[in-house]
Write a protein that holds these residues in place. Structure first.
Motif, PDB file in Angstrom:
ATOM      1  N   ILE A 101       6.797  36.845  64.576  1.00  0.00           N
ATOM      2  CA  ILE A 101       5.755  37.852  64.804  1.00  0.00           C
ATOM      3  C   ILE A 101       6.287  38.976  65.695  1.00  0.00           C
ATOM      4  O   ILE A 101       5.996  40.160  65.477  1.00  0.00           O
ATOM      5  N   ALA A 102       7.068  38.622  66.705  1.00  0.00           N
ATOM      6  CA  ALA A 102       7.659  39.645  67.570  1.00  0.00           C
ATOM      7  C   ALA A 102       8.565  40.575  66.761  1.00  0.00           C
ATOM      8  O   ALA A 102       8.598  41.790  66.999  1.00  0.00           O
ATOM      9  N   LEU A 103       9.295  40.021  65.806  1.00  0.00           N
ATOM     10  CA  LEU A 103      10.128  40.860  64.942  1.00  0.00           C
ATOM     11  C   LEU A 103       9.266  41.752  64.062  1.00  0.00           C
ATOM     12  O   LEU A 103       9.563  42.946  63.894  1.00  0.00           O
ATOM     13  N   ALA A 104       8.195  41.196  63.504  1.00  0.00           N
ATOM     14  CA  ALA A 104       7.295  42.005  62.681  1.00  0.00           C
ATOM     15  C   ALA A 104       6.705  43.160  63.483  1.00  0.00           C
ATOM     16  O   ALA A 104       6.591  44.284  62.990  1.00  0.00           O
ATOM     17  N   ARG A 105       6.331  42.889  64.722  1.00  0.00           N
ATOM     18  CA  ARG A 105       5.791  43.947  65.598  1.00  0.00           C
ATOM     19  C   ARG A 105       6.836  45.033  65.852  1.00  0.00           C
ATOM     20  O   ARG A 105       6.520  46.224  65.871  1.00  0.00           O
ATOM     21  N   ALA A 106       8.105  44.616  66.045  1.00  0.00           N
ATOM     22  CA  ALA A 106       9.167  45.585  66.304  1.00  0.00           C
ATOM     23  C   ALA A 106       9.472  46.432  65.071  1.00  0.00           C
ATOM     24  O   ALA A 106       9.796  47.621  65.184  1.00  0.00           O
ATOM     25  N   LEU A 107       9.380  45.834  63.885  1.00  0.00           N
ATOM     26  CA  LEU A 107       9.733  46.549  62.651  1.00  0.00           C
ATOM     27  C   LEU A 107       8.592  47.405  62.106  1.00  0.00           C
ATOM     28  O   LEU A 107       8.833  48.334  61.322  1.00  0.00           O
ATOM     29  N   ALA A 108       7.367  47.087  62.485  1.00  0.00           N
ATOM     30  CA  ALA A 108       6.204  47.761  61.896  1.00  0.00           C
ATOM     31  C   ALA A 108       6.247  49.285  62.000  1.00  0.00           C
ATOM     32  O   ALA A 108       5.946  49.981  61.028  1.00  0.00           O
ATOM     33  N   PRO A 109       6.636  49.875  63.141  1.00  0.00           N
ATOM     34  CA  PRO A 109       6.651  51.350  63.234  1.00  0.00           C
ATOM     35  C   PRO A 109       7.858  52.007  62.558  1.00  0.00           C
ATOM     36  O   PRO A 109       8.072  53.198  62.738  1.00  0.00           O
ATOM     37  N   ARG A 110       8.649  51.238  61.812  1.00  0.00           N
ATOM     38  CA  ARG A 110       9.873  51.724  61.171  1.00  0.00           C
ATOM     39  C   ARG A 110      10.817  52.362  62.196  1.00  0.00           C
ATOM     40  O   ARG A 110      11.127  53.551  62.135  1.00  0.00           O
ATOM     41  N   PRO A 111      11.304  51.576  63.145  1.00  0.00           N
ATOM     42  CA  PRO A 111      12.168  52.131  64.198  1.00  0.00           C
ATOM     43  C   PRO A 111      13.534  52.505  63.649  1.00  0.00           C
ATOM     44  O   PRO A 111      13.987  51.984  62.620  1.00  0.00           O
TER      45      PRO A 111
END
Length: 348
Positions: free
Chosen positions: A145-155
């Protein structure tokens, strides 16, 4: 592409505490690079400077051609388009999984936020978990979930700060594979900080070994392991057998206490030096086998999939370790022969 370029990065915590000393590192866009090194070498300081939590004393950090830090430039962390996966996930305990993942999705309407959130949950294999709370998840699920949160804004870049430390060994392997697959699916550039050699070699496209605030070697996992830059790197990244060697007239072999060894490259700066082999390049044979070097087994460590056999060889001040697959045919106190296979590297 979101290439990461770090040039001449310097950071000290006082006049007598240099941490980073002109560190250079380049990571191609879409690649996962692991930063590996002993405690105190500067790994965490490097990560915090790239994230924007620390100011460098000198040097530049650019991502996709955009300068994040440099002379007269220090973008705030929230303006860097960098996603961060910290140790142990660090999810917001009062927010649901869905709200955790959508936390950084600003500027989108409710429908778009929900679609992106569901896309990320599906990507990390947790579709349908949106209404759960963080305490209802396992440690491995929290990291995904932490990875999904990090990837969500398309960094432009994802930083992973030893994210698997809190997981048990069996779970860690599966979560590492899931994280790697998710990063590849999005094409994200990522930097993984770790002190685990196995994790770095098995997960990353590139491995950068840090020693005293500088990159000692940056290479693919295979080249790093097979062609270490020096004996220290060889010993730090896996087990190494270090022998004194003298180069033959042809320049393609070296004479060592374990016999004549083929060299991967011709030496350019001397005729003697340290020959580096890996334990799996040594083979145990009968003590009387022609061409084998005789030795005495001093210890055996059985791991299941293989075993490490420690052998004392006459003429060596130290013992050598041999990796043996399959059933063991020798035990402590028994004589054995050792035969070297493959190529070695020589360092003056």
């Amino acid at each position: 592409m979101n290439d990461l370029h770090i040039e001449q990065l310097t950071k000290s915590y006082g006049p007598e505490a240099p941490v980073l000393q002109g560190l250079d590192l380049s990571v191609p866009g879409g690649s996962l690079a692991a930063v590996l090194g002993p405690s105190g070498c500067g790994k965490t300081t490097l990560l915090r400077i790239v994230a924007g939590f620390l100011r460098a004393d000198a040097g530049t950090v650019t991502v996709g051609g955009r300068t994040l830090a440099g002379p007269g430039v220090h973008l705030a962390p929230e303006r860097r388009r960098i996603g961060i996966v910290p140790q142990e996930g660090a999810l917001f305990p009062h927010l649901s999984v869905a709200r955790n993942v959508a936390f950084g999705l600003t500027g989108l309407d409710r429908g778009e936020r929900r679609r992106r959130m569901e896309e990320m949950l599906d990507l990390v294999g947790l579709a349908g978990y949106g209404e759960r709370m963080p305490h209802e998840l396992s440690g491995g699920q929290q990291q995904r979930i932490a990875l999904a949160r990090a990837l969500a804004p398309r960094p432009a870049l994802v930083l992973l700060d030893e994210p698997f430390n809190a997981l048990d060994s069996a779970l860690r392997t599966g979560v590492r594979a899931d994280v790697r697959a998710a990063l590849r699916a999005t094409g994200a550039t990522a930097l993984l900080v770790t002190h685990d050699q196995q994790e770095a070699l098995s997960t990353a496209d590139l491995v950068a070994v840090v020693r005293q605030g500088q990159i000692a070697q940056c290479d693919t996992p295979q080249d790093l392991y097979r062609r270490p830059a020096d004996p220290w790197v060889a010993g730090f990244v896996g087990d190494a057998v270090l022998l004194q060697g003298t180069v033959g007239n042809s320049g393609s072999t070296a004479t060592t206490p374990l016999g004549t060894v083929a060299l991967a490259a011709r030496p350019t700066d001397g005729h003697t030096g340290t020959v580096v082999l890996r334990p799996e390049q040594l083979r145990l044979t009968d003590a009387d086998t022609a061409g084998a070097v005789r030795g005495t087994v001093t210890d055996v460590c059985f791991y299941g999939h293989d075993a490490k056999v420690t052998v004392s060889v006459q003429g060596l001040d130290a013992t050598v370790d041999v990796r043996v697959a399959g059933p063991l045919s020798v035990g402590p106190g028994e004589e054995t022969g050792i035969h070297v296979t493959g190529e070695a590297t020589l360092h003056a």
